[in-house]
Design a protein around this motif. Structure first.
Motif, mmCIF file in Angstrom:
data_model
loop_
_atom_site.group_PDB
_atom_site.id
_atom_site.type_symbol
_atom_site.label_atom_id
_atom_site.label_comp_id
_atom_site.label_asym_id
_atom_site.label_seq_id
_atom_site.Cartn_x
_atom_site.Cartn_y
_atom_site.Cartn_z
ATOM 1 N N LEU A 132 0.836 -1.206 0.000
ATOM 2 C CA LEU A 132 0.000 0.000 0.000
ATOM 3 C C LEU A 132 0.867 1.250 0.000
ATOM 4 O O LEU A 132 0.608 2.210 -0.737
ATOM 5 C CB LEU A 132 -0.924 -0.018 1.222
ATOM 6 C CG LEU A 132 -2.042 1.027 1.258
ATOM 7 C CD1 LEU A 132 -2.975 0.861 0.074
ATOM 8 C CD2 LEU A 132 -2.828 0.908 2.561
ATOM 9 N N MET A 133 1.930 1.216 0.807
ATOM 10 C CA MET A 133 2.832 2.363 0.874
ATOM 11 C C MET A 133 3.557 2.564 -0.448
ATOM 12 O O MET A 133 3.729 3.699 -0.917
ATOM 13 C CB MET A 133 3.853 2.159 2.002
ATOM 14 C CG MET A 133 4.582 3.417 2.407
ATOM 15 S SD MET A 133 3.406 4.614 3.108
ATOM 16 C CE MET A 133 4.266 6.145 2.791
ATOM 17 N N LEU A 134 3.970 1.457 -1.071
ATOM 18 C CA LEU A 134 4.655 1.570 -2.357
ATOM 19 C C LEU A 134 3.734 2.147 -3.428
ATOM 20 O O LEU A 134 4.156 2.969 -4.241
ATOM 21 C CB LEU A 134 5.180 0.201 -2.800
ATOM 22 C CG LEU A 134 5.920 0.186 -4.144
ATOM 23 C CD1 LEU A 134 7.167 1.058 -4.084
ATOM 24 C CD2 LEU A 134 6.283 -1.229 -4.556
ATOM 25 N N MET A 135 2.471 1.723 -3.435
ATOM 26 C CA MET A 135 1.530 2.239 -4.432
ATOM 27 C C MET A 135 1.326 3.752 -4.264
ATOM 28 O O MET A 135 1.285 4.498 -5.245
ATOM 29 C CB MET A 135 0.178 1.528 -4.307
ATOM 30 C CG MET A 135 0.185 0.056 -4.687
ATOM 31 S SD MET A 135 0.805 -0.258 -6.338
ATOM 32 C CE MET A 135 2.536 -0.579 -5.982
ATOM 33 N N VAL A 136 1.221 4.190 -3.038
ATOM 34 C CA VAL A 136 1.071 5.628 -2.775
ATOM 35 C C VAL A 136 2.341 6.365 -3.189
ATOM 36 O O VAL A 136 2.293 7.470 -3.753
ATOM 37 C CB VAL A 136 0.751 5.864 -1.290
ATOM 38 C CG1 VAL A 136 0.730 7.358 -0.980
ATOM 39 C CG2 VAL A 136 -0.599 5.249 -0.924
ATOM 40 N N LEU A 137 3.490 5.735 -2.929
ATOM 41 C CA LEU A 137 4.778 6.319 -3.299
ATOM 42 C C LEU A 137 4.889 6.460 -4.821
ATOM 43 O O LEU A 137 5.339 7.482 -5.333
ATOM 44 C CB LEU A 137 5.909 5.435 -2.771
ATOM 45 C CG LEU A 137 7.330 6.006 -2.787
ATOM 46 C CD1 LEU A 137 7.405 7.281 -1.964
ATOM 47 C CD2 LEU A 137 8.309 4.973 -2.262
ATOM 48 N N GLY A 139 2.373 6.712 -6.917
ATOM 49 C CA GLY A 139 1.458 7.785 -7.307
ATOM 50 C C GLY A 139 2.076 9.156 -7.121
ATOM 51 O O GLY A 139 1.923 10.045 -7.969
ATOM 52 N N ALA A 140 2.810 9.321 -6.014
ATOM 53 C CA ALA A 140 3.442 10.613 -5.733
ATOM 54 C C ALA A 140 4.621 10.876 -6.663
ATOM 55 O O ALA A 140 4.783 11.982 -7.197
ATOM 56 C CB ALA A 140 3.910 10.645 -4.279
ATOM 57 N N VAL A 141 5.457 9.848 -6.877
ATOM 58 C CA VAL A 141 6.648 9.994 -7.718
ATOM 59 C C VAL A 141 6.279 10.333 -9.153
ATOM 60 O O VAL A 141 6.929 11.148 -9.808
ATOM 61 C CB VAL A 141 7.492 8.694 -7.672
ATOM 62 C CG1 VAL A 141 8.523 8.673 -8.799
ATOM 63 C CG2 VAL A 141 8.203 8.570 -6.329
ATOM 64 N N THR A 336 0.057 7.361 -16.470
ATOM 65 C CA THR A 336 -0.742 6.142 -16.554
ATOM 66 C C THR A 336 -0.195 5.013 -15.685
ATOM 67 O O THR A 336 -0.830 3.968 -15.576
ATOM 68 C CB THR A 336 -0.830 5.663 -18.014
ATOM 69 O OG1 THR A 336 0.482 5.591 -18.574
ATOM 70 C CG2 THR A 336 -1.687 6.604 -18.834
ATOM 71 N N SER A 337 0.970 5.197 -15.098
ATOM 72 C CA SER A 337 1.432 4.264 -14.063
ATOM 73 C C SER A 337 0.995 4.764 -12.687
ATOM 74 O O SER A 337 0.665 3.969 -11.803
ATOM 75 C CB SER A 337 2.957 4.113 -14.104
ATOM 76 O OG SER A 337 3.363 3.377 -15.219
ATOM 77 N N GLY A 338 1.007 6.083 -12.530
ATOM 78 C CA GLY A 338 0.599 6.661 -11.245
ATOM 79 C C GLY A 338 -0.855 6.426 -10.928
ATOM 80 O O GLY A 338 -1.214 6.079 -9.788
ATOM 81 N N ASP A 339 -1.730 6.564 -11.940
ATOM 82 C CA ASP A 339 -3.158 6.395 -11.651
ATOM 83 C C ASP A 339 -3.503 4.939 -11.337
ATOM 84 O O ASP A 339 -4.309 4.654 -10.440
ATOM 85 C CB ASP A 339 -4.022 6.948 -12.790
ATOM 86 C CG ASP A 339 -3.812 6.228 -14.111
ATOM 87 O OD1 ASP A 339 -3.036 5.273 -14.156
ATOM 88 O OD2 ASP A 339 -4.436 6.642 -15.110
#
Length: 490
Positions: A132-137, A139-141, A336-339
């Motif tokens: 979960l933390m990696l996915m949020v990371l 999205g931010a990156v 399209t990777s962030g979303d």
């Protein structure tokens, strides 16, 4: 140019030969009902055409990794080409394919649930938080780079903050809407554009064949400080998405929920990874060919970013069309990777909380905390975010490969196909976090004013791999003992 042609041929052949071997080991069942056939909900479980799923999967996993990662990673020298080719075939393709198949077999479960089913509840809870933390990371990156480039291409009043807000608004829509409404319509177009750009660059490599380096020439580390940037383990983290990336395992379950038959699993999961490897191979060779050599590439990047190189190379080799495709690639790919990263975060959280996602209210209930956390993380320094994302990305690959190894062994199948890359990536990630400047090396030097020896970091990595191998062997023995007791009860 000869070595480039050989490398490209091996990559394509790897899909047809080794990919088929892997699918036979797994035992695809084309008649087995897939999750979408039993659990269609019109939101996440939506049947899509296989060609569309392939392009979505490819764009999901590609991002900037196979372009920027390959450009930065090729400065380690010809070894980068070998890692892209063999890493894709024997590690990345297997990793992506197994994560997709395991999800299909478990009703489209997200990665933490898959890990928990094989490694236990404690590991499942750890993976829930980590993934979960990696996915949020992610999205931010993957907000800042496209926002920065868009700000450079548009009038001054449309600054970086404006584009960040606009991109983030799109993220919210893509996370909440049914997968076929926005992602299903936009991704195939952008995926095709990214592939077409890579094809155009590949064709121009043959036009500029005299400047394409051979793998057997200058076979040494071309980094300015090879002592602090050794090929092992640094290159294997720098070139992630073009060889193996744990982030991919979080994306495969999304497409596993849309697949109508296991027959398409190898072309979509293993095939998309091979396509990404080809893109990385093309851009690694093109970066050297365009600038004139490893030293020249180092000087070029010293005065600019990979985004500038991609833009200039595309315009020079492909003209105005190339410039347009470069913009699509450099801007659309990370967006399209962030979303989909945030969409994966929603699915992971929903699986953990056991909240059905059919209604928009329940999707908002799960998503709002994710959006808030992502926005807060975006305020942190970008360079630090990227470095830790790269390492966390490969750690996730380690978890996935060990999970796949346990799963294959429980099925009585040849688990060697995942065991070897699992051991290798274990050594890589442990050695990296000890030796890299952003790891223990930086902490030890800053606080204690001591340097951690290179051999010590490698030794720790090898010992960690051996410990996990011993634990896996104990697991196998316990399973065999349990099976014997069931067959011959006293």
């Amino acid at each position: 140019m000869i070595s480039f042609i050989i490398a490209l041929s091996i990559l394509i052949g790897g899909y047809f030969i080794y990919g088929k071997i892997v699918s036979k080991i797994v035992g695809e069942d084309h008649k087995r009902p897939t999750p979408v056939q039993r659990m269609a909900d019109g939101v996440d479980y939506v049947e899509l055409p296989s060609w569309k799923i392939f392009l979505i999967q490819f764009l999901n996993i590609a991002g900037l990794g196979p372009i920027f990662g390959a450009i930065m990673g090729v400065m380690y020298g010809p070894a980068a080409f070998l890692w892209i080719v063999f890493g894709t075939i024997f590690a990345g393709g297997v990793h992506d394919y197994l994560s997709g198949i395991m999800s299909i077999r478990q009703d489209g479960a997200s990665l933490p649930e898959i890990v928990g089913s094989q490694l236990g509840n404690k590991m499942k809870n750890l993976m829930r938080g980590f993934a979960l933390m990696l996915m949020v990371l992610v999205g931010a990156v993957f907000v800042y780079n496209p926002a920065d480039l868009l700000a450079r291409l548009t009038p001054d009043n449309l600054n970086v903050l404006f584009w960040i807000v606009l991109i983030f608004t799109y993220y919210i829509a893509a996370t909440l809407l049914p997968i076929d409404k926005l992602i299903g319509k936009l991704y195939p177009v952008f995926g095709f554009a990214l592939l077409f750009m890579a094809l155009g660059i590949c064709v121009m490599l043959f036009v500029n064949s005299s400047t394409v380096p051979e793998v057997w020439d200058q076979f040494y580390n071309h980094k300015p400080n090879p002592e602090t940037n050794p090929i092992f383990p640094m290159m294997f983290v720098s070139i992630a998405c073009g060889a193996i990336s744990g982030f991919h395992a979080t994306q495969s379950p999304m497409m596993a929920r849309c697949l109508k038959t296991e027959k398409h699993a190898r072309p979509i999961f293993y095939g998309a990874m091979v396509a990404e490897g080809i893109v990385a191979l093309v851009w690694a060779a093109a970066a050297i060919a365009f600038t004139g050599g490893y030293g020249e590439l180092q000087e070029y990047l010293g005065g600019g970013t990979p985004a500038v190189l991609v833009d200039n190379l595309s315009k020079s080799w492909l003209g105005k069309l190339g410039g347009l495709l470069a913009i699509l690639g450099v801007i659309a790919a990370p967006i399209t990777s962030g979303d989909t990263a945030l969409r994966s975060a929603r699915l992971i959280a929903a699986d953990f909380l056991k909240v059905k996602q059919k209604t928009i209210i329940k999707r908002l209930l799960v998503s709002v905390p994710v959006f808030v956390l992502c926005f807060v993380i975006m305020l942190l320094p970008y360079d630090a975010l990227w470095r830790y994302f790269a390492w966390c990305n490969q750690v996730l690959a380690v978890f996935t490969l060990w999970t796949a190894t346990v799963w294959l062994s429980s099925q009585g199948r040849q688990y060697i196909i995942t065991l070897v890359p699992a051991l290798f990536m274990t050594v890589v990630t442990v050695s990296y976090i000890i030796f890299a400047p952003e790891g223990l090396q930086g902490i030890a030097f800053e606080w204690l004013q001591i340097e951690i020896p290179y051999f010590f970091a490698i030794a720790c990595g090898i010992i960690s791999g051996l410990i996990l191998l011993i634990l896996f062997n104990r697991h196998l023995n316990s399973v065999k003992t349990t099976s014997k007791l069931k067959v011959n009860p006293e």
